[in-house]
Scaffold this active site. Structure first.
Site, PDB file in Angstrom:
ATOM      1  N   ASN A 208       0.844  -1.198   0.000  1.00  0.00           N
ATOM      2  CA  ASN A 208       0.000   0.000   0.000  1.00  0.00           C
ATOM      3  C   ASN A 208       0.877   1.246   0.000  1.00  0.00           C
ATOM      4  O   ASN A 208       2.101   1.141   0.011  1.00  0.00           O
ATOM      5  CB  ASN A 208      -0.956  -0.045   1.198  1.00  0.00           C
ATOM      6  N   ASP A 277      -4.771  -6.416   5.293  1.00  0.00           N
ATOM      7  CA  ASP A 277      -5.839  -7.226   5.891  1.00  0.00           C
ATOM      8  C   ASP A 277      -5.897  -8.616   5.257  1.00  0.00           C
ATOM      9  O   ASP A 277      -6.450  -9.542   5.828  1.00  0.00           O
ATOM     10  CB  ASP A 277      -7.193  -6.537   5.696  1.00  0.00           C
ATOM     11  N   LYS A 287       8.144 -17.880 -10.422  1.00  0.00           N
ATOM     12  CA  LYS A 287       7.461 -16.735 -11.023  1.00  0.00           C
ATOM     13  C   LYS A 287       6.238 -17.214 -11.817  1.00  0.00           C
ATOM     14  O   LYS A 287       6.335 -18.162 -12.603  1.00  0.00           O
ATOM     15  CB  LYS A 287       8.436 -16.010 -11.940  1.00  0.00           C
ATOM     16  N   PHE A 322      -4.876   3.305  14.607  1.00  0.00           N
ATOM     17  CA  PHE A 322      -5.197   4.321  13.609  1.00  0.00           C
ATOM     18  C   PHE A 322      -6.371   3.842  12.763  1.00  0.00           C
ATOM     19  O   PHE A 322      -6.581   2.637  12.609  1.00  0.00           O
ATOM     20  CB  PHE A 322      -3.993   4.582  12.689  1.00  0.00           C
ATOM     21  N   LYS A 336     -14.117   0.696  15.422  1.00  0.00           N
ATOM     22  CA  LYS A 336     -12.800   0.028  15.601  1.00  0.00           C
ATOM     23  C   LYS A 336     -12.350   0.067  17.053  1.00  0.00           C
ATOM     24  O   LYS A 336     -11.766  -0.890  17.565  1.00  0.00           O
ATOM     25  CB  LYS A 336     -11.741   0.696  14.720  1.00  0.00           C
TER      26      LYS A 336
HETATM   27  N1  CTP Z   1      -4.199  -3.313  11.987  1.00  0.00           N
HETATM   28  C1  CTP Z   1      -3.593  -4.390  12.586  1.00  0.00           C
HETATM   29  N2  CTP Z   1      -3.553  -5.601  11.960  1.00  0.00           N
HETATM   30  C2  CTP Z   1      -4.096  -5.771  10.759  1.00  0.00           C
HETATM   31  C3  CTP Z   1      -4.730  -4.686  10.133  1.00  0.00           C
HETATM   32  C4  CTP Z   1      -4.760  -3.476  10.784  1.00  0.00           C
HETATM   33  O1  CTP Z   1      -3.084  -4.239  13.687  1.00  0.00           O
HETATM   34  N3  CTP Z   1      -4.041  -6.943  10.170  1.00  0.00           N
HETATM   35  C5  CTP Z   1      -4.251  -2.021  12.706  1.00  0.00           C
HETATM   36  C6  CTP Z   1      -3.617  -0.869  11.980  1.00  0.00           C
HETATM   37  O2  CTP Z   1      -2.258  -0.722  12.291  1.00  0.00           O
HETATM   38  C7  CTP Z   1      -4.423   0.309  12.489  1.00  0.00           C
HETATM   39  C8  CTP Z   1      -5.807  -0.287  12.632  1.00  0.00           C
HETATM   40  O3  CTP Z   1      -5.600  -1.667  12.860  1.00  0.00           O
HETATM   41  O4  CTP Z   1      -4.008   0.735  13.750  1.00  0.00           O
HETATM   42  C9  CTP Z   1      -6.611  -0.104  11.377  1.00  0.00           C
HETATM   43  O5  CTP Z   1      -7.716  -0.883  11.461  1.00  0.00           O
HETATM   44  P1  CTP Z   1      -8.317  -1.721  10.226  1.00  0.00           P
HETATM   45  O6  CTP Z   1      -9.571  -2.275  10.726  1.00  0.00           O
HETATM   46  O7  CTP Z   1      -7.414  -2.680   9.647  1.00  0.00           O
HETATM   47  O8  CTP Z   1      -8.439  -0.595   9.207  1.00  0.00           O
HETATM   48  P2  CTP Z   1      -8.923  -0.790   7.783  1.00  0.00           P
HETATM   49  O9  CTP Z   1      -8.156  -1.813   7.038  1.00  0.00           O
HETATM   50  O10 CTP Z   1      -8.961   0.567   7.209  1.00  0.00           O
HETATM   51  O11 CTP Z   1     -10.343  -1.368   8.167  1.00  0.00           O
HETATM   52  P3  CTP Z   1     -11.601  -1.696   7.324  1.00  0.00           P
HETATM   53  O12 CTP Z   1     -11.133  -2.485   6.174  1.00  0.00           O
HETATM   54  O13 CTP Z   1     -12.396  -2.510   8.293  1.00  0.00           O
HETATM   55  O14 CTP Z   1     -12.185  -0.380   7.011  1.00  0.00           O
END
Ligand code: CTP
Length: 396
Positions: A208, A277, A287, A322, A336
């Protein structure tokens, strides 16, 4: 670091020319910078250079009749917020370790009671000499901060330890010693920062846009307030802040392992990283070759690190996450907070001007069970300061 009175002592080493940049950078930020030079330093850089950059008279050993230099240097010593000697030669280190005050620089240094930073720069063998090492140790015992020298090519032709760190590293170290309100002294703080990257095959990966800037600003701010900071970082182009322990990771799984294994010893954990995620279900050994038609990569969920910390591992640690959203910022962040059992969620909208990836500013709202506090548009460094002050001061 703004609006501080900073004294910079320059002794006679070839690295003296690098101090131009330090003086210029500090002066541009509105600090009142005064340079003091030894006679030897004047052989390398002229006082006029520092005077032009600092807009203050440079203190040398040449007394002019229309001034009272002794009074002037004592006045400077008492108004200083910090005193840095860079480059510090073996000779000047020997003097300050033993209270010798035989020129304006050392006399002012002896009279100053502010935080002091010494930046040794010399030939490797001079640095390694037990006499120099003893003197450095003695300086430490007297409460001075010592910035480790860098390794590399030295002006004398040797390669080794003794190089003066670059001006931005000295400025970073200075910002750590100048803070007097060290409300996180002795606290263990873990900060995650930057992106993760999830391998698809030996060549491709999913990642990202996170630059890591917000997490690194938080690491610097926590260090400045006295914390022992561990930074678990994805790939970034940023320098490790001075005094911070950095653990490099690549994938979400590696980040989960690093953070979860250290969490028990932490007083505060800030998850500023942009953790994936989802990750590919399998990583292709070779590859992947293109074929006709569509191509689908099956993904599986990664461990939600923040949720695991909040729901399973939390044992007195202050937990800050965050939330970066494009819509329903506050409602999503509040969700959250509850779902992940965090103490605070720092919410920002990437639609807002000046907030988000790669820029030096941010605009966040701090969400807790007690309500919300909007910080508005600030630099990432100032945002970090405010987040810590609001969330951590008096709580860890
Ligand atoms: N986070 C984490 N582990 C993950 C994903 C995210 O610890 N696997 C943490 C990030 O560092 C941040 C927070 O969770 O502090 C963000 O939450 P998250 O729910 O992952 O945010 P988004 O991906 O934006 O959520 P959503 O897809 O539900 O909108």
């Amino acid at each position: 670091m703004e609006n501080k009175c900073i004294l910079i002592g320059v002794s006679g080493g070839i690295a003296a020319y690098k101090i131009n940049q330090l003086v210029s950078s500090l002066a541009k930020k509105g600090n009142d910078v005064h340079v003091l030079m030894t006679k030897e330093a004047e052989q390398f850089v002229t006082p006029l250079t520092f005077q032009t950059l600092s807009k203050n008279r440079v203190i040398t050993d040449i007394f002019s009749l229309d001034e009272q230099p002794e009074v002037h240097h004592i006045a400077l010593a008492s108004k200083a917020d910090a005193f840095v000697i860079a480059p510090a030669t073996a000779n000047i280190i020997a003097k300050i370790a033993n209270g010798i005050a035989d020129d304006m620089l050392t006399a002012t240094f002896l009279a100053a009671t502010c935080p002091k930073l010494v930046v040794p720069a010399m030939n490797t063998h001079m640095l390694e000499n037990p006499a120099t090492q003893d003197n450095i140790e003695k300086c430490r015992r007297y409460g001075m901060h010592i910035l480790d020298s860098a390794e590399g090519y030295l002006a004398c032709g040797d390669i080794g330890k003794g190089r003066m760190p670059e001006a931005d590293v000295i400025e970073d170290a200075l910002s750590a010693v100048i803070e007097t309100d060290r409300y996180l002294e002795g606290k263990n703080v873990l900060i995650s920062a930057g992106p993760t990257s999830e391998a698809i095959d030996p060549v491709r990966y999913i990642t990202n846009h996170s630059s890591g800037k917000m997490g690194y600003s938080l690491a610097r701010a926590a260090r400045n307030r006295g914390a022992k900071v561990t930074l678990v970082s994805g790939k970034t182009n940023l320098d490790t802040p001075v005094g911070v322990t950095r653990i490099n990771i690549t994938s979400a799984a590696e980040m989960a392992e690093a953070v979860l294994s250290l969490s028990d010893e932490m007083d505060m954990i800030i998850m500023a990283a942009a953790v994936a995620d989802y990750t590919p279900q399998t990583v292709a050994e070779n590859k992947i070759k293109k074929k006709e038609g569509e191509f689908v990569i099956p993904l599986k969920r990664t461990t939600d690190i923040l949720a695991s910390l909040g729901r399973e591992k939390k044992d007195g640690q202050l937990l800050i996450g965050f939330a970066m959203e494009t819509e329903d910022l506050i409602a999503n962040a509040e969700e959250k907070l509850v779902k992940k059992n965090a103490d605070f969620i720092i919410a920002n909208s990437i639609n807002e001007k000046g907030a988000g990836f790669a820029v030096d500013t941010n605009s966040v709202t701090i969400i807790s069970k007690d309500g919300q506090n909007r910080l508005g548009l600030l630099s990432k460094d100032d945002t970090a300061e405010e987040i810590l002050r609001f969330c951590a001061k008096g709580r860890v």
